[in-house]
Design a protein around this motif. Structure first.
Motif, PDB file in Angstrom:
ATOM      1  N   TRP A   1       0.797  -1.159  -0.017  1.00  0.00           N
ATOM      2  CA  TRP A   1       0.000   0.049   0.014  1.00  0.00           C
ATOM      3  C   TRP A   1       0.982   1.356   0.057  1.00  0.00           C
ATOM      4  O   TRP A   1       2.073   1.237   0.037  1.00  0.00           O
ATOM      5  CB  TRP A   1      -0.757  -0.037   1.155  1.00  0.00           C
ATOM      6  CG  TRP A   1      -1.990   0.946   1.051  1.00  0.00           C
ATOM      7  CD1 TRP A   1      -2.169   2.204   1.934  1.00  0.00           C
ATOM      8  CD2 TRP A   1      -3.167   1.025   0.002  1.00  0.00           C
ATOM      9  NE1 TRP A   1      -3.583   2.724   1.281  1.00  0.00           N
ATOM     10  CE2 TRP A   1      -3.921   2.121   0.285  1.00  0.00           C
ATOM     11  CE3 TRP A   1      -3.423   0.219  -0.916  1.00  0.00           C
ATOM     12  CZ2 TRP A   1      -5.039   2.414  -0.607  1.00  0.00           C
ATOM     13  CZ3 TRP A   1      -4.376   0.500  -1.947  1.00  0.00           C
ATOM     14  CH2 TRP A   1      -5.130   1.798  -1.800  1.00  0.00           C
TER      15      TRP A   1
ATOM     16  N   SER B   1      -7.238   7.214  -5.637  1.00  0.00           N
ATOM     17  CA  SER B   1      -6.743   5.922  -6.255  1.00  0.00           C
ATOM     18  C   SER B   1      -5.156   5.844  -5.759  1.00  0.00           C
ATOM     19  O   SER B   1      -4.404   6.956  -5.959  1.00  0.00           O
ATOM     20  CB  SER B   1      -6.916   5.839  -7.570  1.00  0.00           C
ATOM     21  OG  SER B   1      -8.369   5.624  -7.728  1.00  0.00           O
TER      22      SER B   1
ATOM     23  N   GLY C   1      -7.434  -6.688  -4.922  1.00  0.00           N
ATOM     24  CA  GLY C   1      -7.245  -5.469  -4.345  1.00  0.00           C
ATOM     25  C   GLY C   1      -8.265  -4.756  -3.497  1.00  0.00           C
ATOM     26  O   GLY C   1      -9.513  -5.139  -3.625  1.00  0.00           O
ATOM     27  N   ASP C   2      -7.911  -3.778  -2.618  1.00  0.00           N
ATOM     28  CA  ASP C   2      -9.031  -3.342  -1.526  1.00  0.00           C
ATOM     29  C   ASP C   2      -8.947  -1.751  -1.747  1.00  0.00           C
ATOM     30  O   ASP C   2      -7.915  -1.249  -1.466  1.00  0.00           O
ATOM     31  CB  ASP C   2      -8.864  -3.829  -0.189  1.00  0.00           C
ATOM     32  CG  ASP C   2      -9.965  -3.505   0.616  1.00  0.00           C
ATOM     33  OD1 ASP C   2     -10.799  -2.558   0.528  1.00  0.00           O
ATOM     34  OD2 ASP C   2      -9.817  -4.117   1.632  1.00  0.00           O
TER      35      ASP C   2
ATOM     36  N   LYS D   1     -11.241  -1.270  -4.836  1.00  0.00           N
ATOM     37  CA  LYS D   1     -11.715  -1.831  -6.225  1.00  0.00           C
ATOM     38  C   LYS D   1     -10.513  -1.325  -7.175  1.00  0.00           C
ATOM     39  O   LYS D   1      -9.590  -0.511  -6.656  1.00  0.00           O
ATOM     40  CB  LYS D   1     -12.686  -1.035  -6.873  1.00  0.00           C
ATOM     41  CG  LYS D   1     -14.006  -0.996  -5.872  1.00  0.00           C
ATOM     42  CD  LYS D   1     -14.798  -2.485  -6.212  1.00  0.00           C
ATOM     43  CE  LYS D   1     -15.349  -2.575  -7.532  1.00  0.00           C
ATOM     44  NZ  LYS D   1     -16.081  -4.068  -7.709  1.00  0.00           N
ATOM     45  N   TYR D   2     -10.153  -2.463  -7.786  1.00  0.00           N
ATOM     46  CA  TYR D   2      -8.828  -2.028  -8.689  1.00  0.00           C
ATOM     47  C   TYR D   2      -9.164  -2.186 -10.157  1.00  0.00           C
ATOM     48  O   TYR D   2     -10.054  -2.980 -10.446  1.00  0.00           O
ATOM     49  CB  TYR D   2      -7.665  -3.290  -8.162  1.00  0.00           C
ATOM     50  CG  TYR D   2      -8.023  -4.486  -8.645  1.00  0.00           C
ATOM     51  CD1 TYR D   2      -7.566  -5.019  -9.906  1.00  0.00           C
ATOM     52  CD2 TYR D   2      -8.553  -5.269  -7.647  1.00  0.00           C
ATOM     53  CE1 TYR D   2      -7.867  -6.052 -10.352  1.00  0.00           C
ATOM     54  CE2 TYR D   2      -8.773  -6.687  -8.313  1.00  0.00           C
ATOM     55  CZ  TYR D   2      -8.369  -6.907  -9.613  1.00  0.00           C
ATOM     56  OH  TYR D   2      -8.602  -8.350  -9.912  1.00  0.00           O
TER      57      TYR D   2
ATOM     58  N   ASP E   1     -10.437  -6.194 -13.820  1.00  0.00           N
ATOM     59  CA  ASP E   1     -10.814  -5.274 -12.873  1.00  0.00           C
ATOM     60  C   ASP E   1     -11.291  -6.154 -11.625  1.00  0.00           C
ATOM     61  O   ASP E   1     -11.487  -7.463 -11.973  1.00  0.00           O
ATOM     62  CB  ASP E   1     -11.572  -4.141 -13.226  1.00  0.00           C
ATOM     63  CG  ASP E   1     -13.070  -4.746 -13.590  1.00  0.00           C
ATOM     64  OD1 ASP E   1     -13.042  -5.713 -13.575  1.00  0.00           O
ATOM     65  OD2 ASP E   1     -13.626  -3.693 -14.322  1.00  0.00           O
TER      66      ASP E   1
ATOM     67  N   ALA F   1      -1.441  -1.137 -11.515  1.00  0.00           N
ATOM     68  CA  ALA F   1      -2.474  -1.109 -10.975  1.00  0.00           C
ATOM     69  C   ALA F   1      -3.148   0.148 -10.435  1.00  0.00           C
ATOM     70  O   ALA F   1      -2.192   1.024  -9.674  1.00  0.00           O
ATOM     71  CB  ALA F   1      -2.320  -2.000  -9.741  1.00  0.00           C
TER      72      ALA F   1
ATOM     73  N   VAL G   1      -5.827   1.457  -7.648  1.00  0.00           N
ATOM     74  CA  VAL G   1      -6.725   0.746  -6.570  1.00  0.00           C
ATOM     75  C   VAL G   1      -7.390   1.842  -5.739  1.00  0.00           C
ATOM     76  O   VAL G   1      -6.788   2.624  -5.314  1.00  0.00           O
ATOM     77  CB  VAL G   1      -5.742   0.298  -5.446  1.00  0.00           C
ATOM     78  CG1 VAL G   1      -6.667  -0.716  -4.678  1.00  0.00           C
ATOM     79  CG2 VAL G   1      -4.794  -0.918  -6.260  1.00  0.00           C
TER      80      VAL G   1
ATOM     81  N   SER H   1     -14.987  -3.241   1.809  1.00  0.00           N
ATOM     82  CA  SER H   1     -13.610  -3.156   2.078  1.00  0.00           C
ATOM     83  C   SER H   1     -13.347  -3.747   3.344  1.00  0.00           C
ATOM     84  O   SER H   1     -14.430  -3.827   4.299  1.00  0.00           O
ATOM     85  CB  SER H   1     -13.047  -1.710   1.977  1.00  0.00           C
ATOM     86  OG  SER H   1     -11.926  -1.509   2.603  1.00  0.00           O
TER      87      SER H   1
ATOM     88  N   GLY I   1      -6.730   0.093   2.861  1.00  0.00           N
ATOM     89  CA  GLY I   1      -6.319  -0.102   1.268  1.00  0.00           C
ATOM     90  C   GLY I   1      -5.444  -1.299   0.908  1.00  0.00           C
ATOM     91  O   GLY I   1      -4.466  -1.558   2.329  1.00  0.00           O
TER      92      GLY I   1
ATOM     93  N   PHE J   1      -3.141  -3.920  -1.962  1.00  0.00           N
ATOM     94  CA  PHE J   1      -3.011  -4.743  -3.266  1.00  0.00           C
ATOM     95  C   PHE J   1      -2.107  -5.727  -3.296  1.00  0.00           C
ATOM     96  O   PHE J   1      -1.236  -5.590  -2.619  1.00  0.00           O
ATOM     97  CB  PHE J   1      -2.697  -3.543  -4.402  1.00  0.00           C
ATOM     98  CG  PHE J   1      -2.311  -4.145  -5.789  1.00  0.00           C
ATOM     99  CD1 PHE J   1      -3.352  -4.379  -6.454  1.00  0.00           C
ATOM    100  CD2 PHE J   1      -1.216  -4.250  -6.382  1.00  0.00           C
ATOM    101  CE1 PHE J   1      -3.490  -5.120  -7.838  1.00  0.00           C
ATOM    102  CE2 PHE J   1      -0.973  -4.684  -7.654  1.00  0.00           C
ATOM    103  CZ  PHE J   1      -1.994  -5.008  -8.369  1.00  0.00           C
TER     104      PHE J   1
END
Length: 748
Positions: free
Chosen positions: A24, A51, A73-74, A76-77, A88, A126, A128, A139, A143, A145
């Motif tokens: 992250w 993002s 991913g958290d 959305k990615y 995605d 990416a 995210v 979530s 965050g 990835f």
């Protein structure tokens, strides 16, 4: 995205190597961009919006056959490879209305490596997002990835502290996108500590990727500024750009060949500061959402993030305030919809003497395609969570009859079970809980997949549902102690809204739903060989059956009251009483016509008509009354042929819960009904509904069952072609003794 295929991995679940870490933005540099809102319903005040962007390069071998990609991913990615979007995610966990609990499960996916990956050096980027954009996005509250690119068991690329990252604040809460101006500053990503990484209780998502298809407009209607718009024919024919000459804003509407669920994508050239706004419309002139992009100048290609239902796009362009040589005008090279949906083939064929049935079925099919995504949606406008599970029961039955597709429902049932376990059965809609065992039973009947009962969450969730509903019983088995009696139907009478009726207006229906659940529970227990459990559930059902009629039937008015301490009696209550076997047979036969008449008066909405159709069949009235109820959909199709409206006279479109006719054509008109799991035994019981002929097929796990029948006043002739593994039991339609039927049966 269309070039990649998700691996099935039927025998092996791919696992992230330990060296591929959760990463992250470094906390020291971005302290306010760590926490994320858990759900759509969380108070978003105080959370950063934007993002996290990560990038790394990887050198791939000449052959990519043995390479695969694991990613999540958290919140959305979107993943880009060499500048192109390849996938995605993550797949949605499910969720429920107003749910704000951190999920106990989170999905990752696996893809085969194909173009735009290439041998040699590749750049992987990416994006995210810190916040989801729909009711079904969740979530863990932080965050993150994670990615692994593997060749066999060898890790070619994994997320770690060597990845570069930056925080992009260009995406604003009001759905306006301001791309960052070059140059941007990159820094090193941070590997998340074990205490944070343990938030994600990862589960493998075993389904294929969504099918993505680019759909282009076929019509352009000018709203404002038409004198400065040129190149329309070239633009629609994809031979050249739409040229918008500099001046006051211009607005035009783009029509697409069919309504789709997808993301809008554009490519345009302009001066810095020009703005493009798209308004998503199912019906021309009535937008339900919008997105806006403010350019940095030059030529740019961009895909908006949100999936929307679109038949029309209303487009407005505001020009840059100051002239820049070469870019004063705006050139729009394309504006398309990237349509997406669960990969489905052609629908099973059906035709009859009534052409309106074909139009209704096509509308149901298109709506279902829009609503089948990585989970079943109520609609691509609302995107509600799986807690609204009665919607998805109807979606699933349509997918069984139209496509023979059960994989998405299998995973949805597991997601619903996980949710029921986490919430201790307390979902937003109490009536829907009772239908969970029914949905499992139907899934096994149509798919033949008993192994779902081996998933640990499934029997646990079923037990929780029954235990929770038993707690609501009074001494006679009536459910009169519930906190709520939602959901019944979209109907309001006086001060009572039957979306959330009170005890006096919802207790009878909730009890009937519970009886349906108990009947399904008996069947599940018998399949599992737990006879004691089956007998326990049977006794609970019998107690309801013994007392329901006495408690709720109004003998003077010949109808079922909604609950205790009321004289209110809506048709939905009587329909459920018949369907659940709680109305004595002679009473059911007596009141069914009144219930049908009230449905024709629009007192029962499209969703609840599914229960009416089954009630008609239960009292042998389907052949007599089914057609006129099916023809209620003629008005919906005439109003909007592309997708189904939520209710007869209100709501928006693309709601697949209104699609029960697609089920009825296969289940009742053709008459194909499984009687044993996986169609090992199948009843063929056509209901002609006044038609002289009908033909079509119904998919099964063993192959299609083909039906073709014709009838005259004296004779019913039917041809049945079925797989050898399916044992057929033919039941003649009403009015035709077996000796007046000609049956031609062929197995292969």
């Amino acid at each position: 995205m269309t070039t990649m295929t998700r691996n099935s991995f039927k025998r092996e679940i791919p696992v992230f190597p330990a060296k591929a870490r959760w990463i992250w933005l470094p906390e020291q540099e971005f302290p306010n961009a760590q926490a994320t809102p858990v759900s759509y319903y969380t108070d978003h005040h105080g959370f950063a919006f934007g993002s996290a962007v990560f990038r790394q390069k990887v050198t791939l071998p000449e052959r990519l056959d043995d390479c695969r990609l694991l990613v999540t991913g958290d919140s959305k990615y979107r993943l880009f490879v060499n500048g192109e979007i390849v996938c995605d995610g993550p797949p949605e966990i499910g969720g429920d209305w107003n749910n704000q609990e951190v999920p106990d499960w989170f999905f990752y996916e696996s893809y085969k490596v194909a173009a735009p990956f290439r041998s040699g050096v590749n750049e992987v980027v990416a994006e995210v997002m810190l916040q989801g954009d729909s009711q079904c996005d969740y979530s863990t509250g932080h965050g993150g990835f994670r990615l692994a690119l593997l060749e066999g068991d060898r890790l070619l690329l994994g997320t770690d502290e060597n990845w570069e990252c930056r925080f992009d604040t260009g995406r604003r809460p009001e759905r306006i996108y301001f791309p960052e101006r070059e140059p941007v500053t990159w820094t090193r990503a941070q590997c998340l500590a074990a205490a944070v990484s343990q938030r994600w209780k990862l589960r493998y998502y075993p389904l294929p990727p969504l099918a993505v298809q680019e759909v282009f407009p076929d019509q352009l209607n000018i709203r404002f500024g038409g004198e400065r718009i040129s190149g329309t024919e070239d633009f629609l024919g994809r031979r050249g750009p739409l040229v918008l000459r500099h001046g006051s804003p211009v607005t035009f509407a783009l029509h697409f060949p069919t309504e789709v669920a997808g993301c809008a994508e554009f490519e345009m050239e302009s001066a810095p500061g020009a703005r493009l706004t798209v308004r998503y419309q199912e019906v021309e002139g009535f937008p339900h959402e919008y997105d806006e992009y403010c350019t940095n100048g030059g030529r740019v290609k961009f895909r908006f993030h949100s999936v929307e239902a679109v038949l029309w796009l209303e487009v407005s362009v505001v020009f840059a305030s100051f002239g820049y040589e070469g870019y004063d005008d705006v050139r729009l090279y394309k504006l398309s919809m990237m349509s997406q949906g669960f990969p489905l083939g052609e629908a099973a064929p059906f035709h009859s003497a009534d052409s309106s049935f074909s139009a209704i079925r096509k509308c149901c099919e298109n709506t279902l395609r829009m609503c089948m995504q990585r989970l079943h949606w109520d609609s691509p406008v609302h995107k509600e969570g799986l807690g609204c599970l009665a919607d998805y029961r109807i979606n699933a039955l349509q997918s069984y009859y139209l496509f023979g597709e059960s994989r998405l429902m299998r995973l949805d049932l597991i997601r619903i079970a996980l949710l029921l376990c986490q919430k201790q059965h307390l979902l937003f809609h109490t009536t829907y809980n009772a239908l969970f065992p029914v949905m499992i039973c139907e899934y096994i009947l149509y798919s033949g997949d008993h192994t779902i009962l081996e998933e640990p969450e499934i029997p646990q969730a079923v037990a929780l549902v029954f235990a929770g509903l038993h707690q609501l019983e009074d001494g006679d088995g009536m459910l009169t102690r519930a906190d709520n009696y939602m959901f019944l139907d979209w109907r309001a009478i006086g001060d009572c809204n039957y979306h959330h009726p009170d005890r006096s207006n919802g207790a009878a229906s909730l009890t009937a739903f519970f009886a349906l659940g108990l009947q399904a529970g008996v069947r599940l227990a018998e399949w599992q060989g737990t006879q004691d459990r089956a007998e326990q559930l049977r006794r609970a059902y019998n107690r309801i059956q013994e007392n329901f009629h006495r408690h709720y039937f109004d003998a003077g008015r010949r109808r079922y009251r909604n609950g205790p301490d009321t004289d209110n009696a809506i048709p939905q209550t009587g329909i459920l009483a018949i369907l659940a076997g709680l109305a004595p047979q002679e009473i059911a036969a007596e009141i069914i016509d009144d219930l049908c008449d009230k449905t024709l008066q629009r007192q029962v909405q499209p969703y609840f008509c599914h229960y009416l159709f089954d009630a008609l069949a239960a009292v042998d009235a389907y052949d007599r009354r089914g057609s006129e109820v099916l023809h209620l959909w003629d008005e919906l199709v005439a109003e909007h042929p592309e997708s189904l409206k939520e209710c007869w006279d209100c709501g928006d479109y693309s709601h697949s819960w209104s699609g029960t006719p697609a089920i009825q054509f296969g289940k009742r008109i053709l008459g194909v009904i499984p009687e044993a799991p996986g169609f090992a035994a199948c009843r063929i019981a056509p209901k002609p509904c006044g038609l002289p002929h009908a033909a079509g097929s119904v998919p099964t796990p063993h192959g299609e069952i083909g039906i073709e029948w014709t009838r005259t006043a004296e004779c019913f002739q039917i041809r049945i072609q079925h797989p050898r593994a399916v044992k057929i039991h033919f039941c003649p339609p009403d009015g035709y003794p077996l000796e007046n039927c000609i049956l031609k049966e062929k197995s292969d």
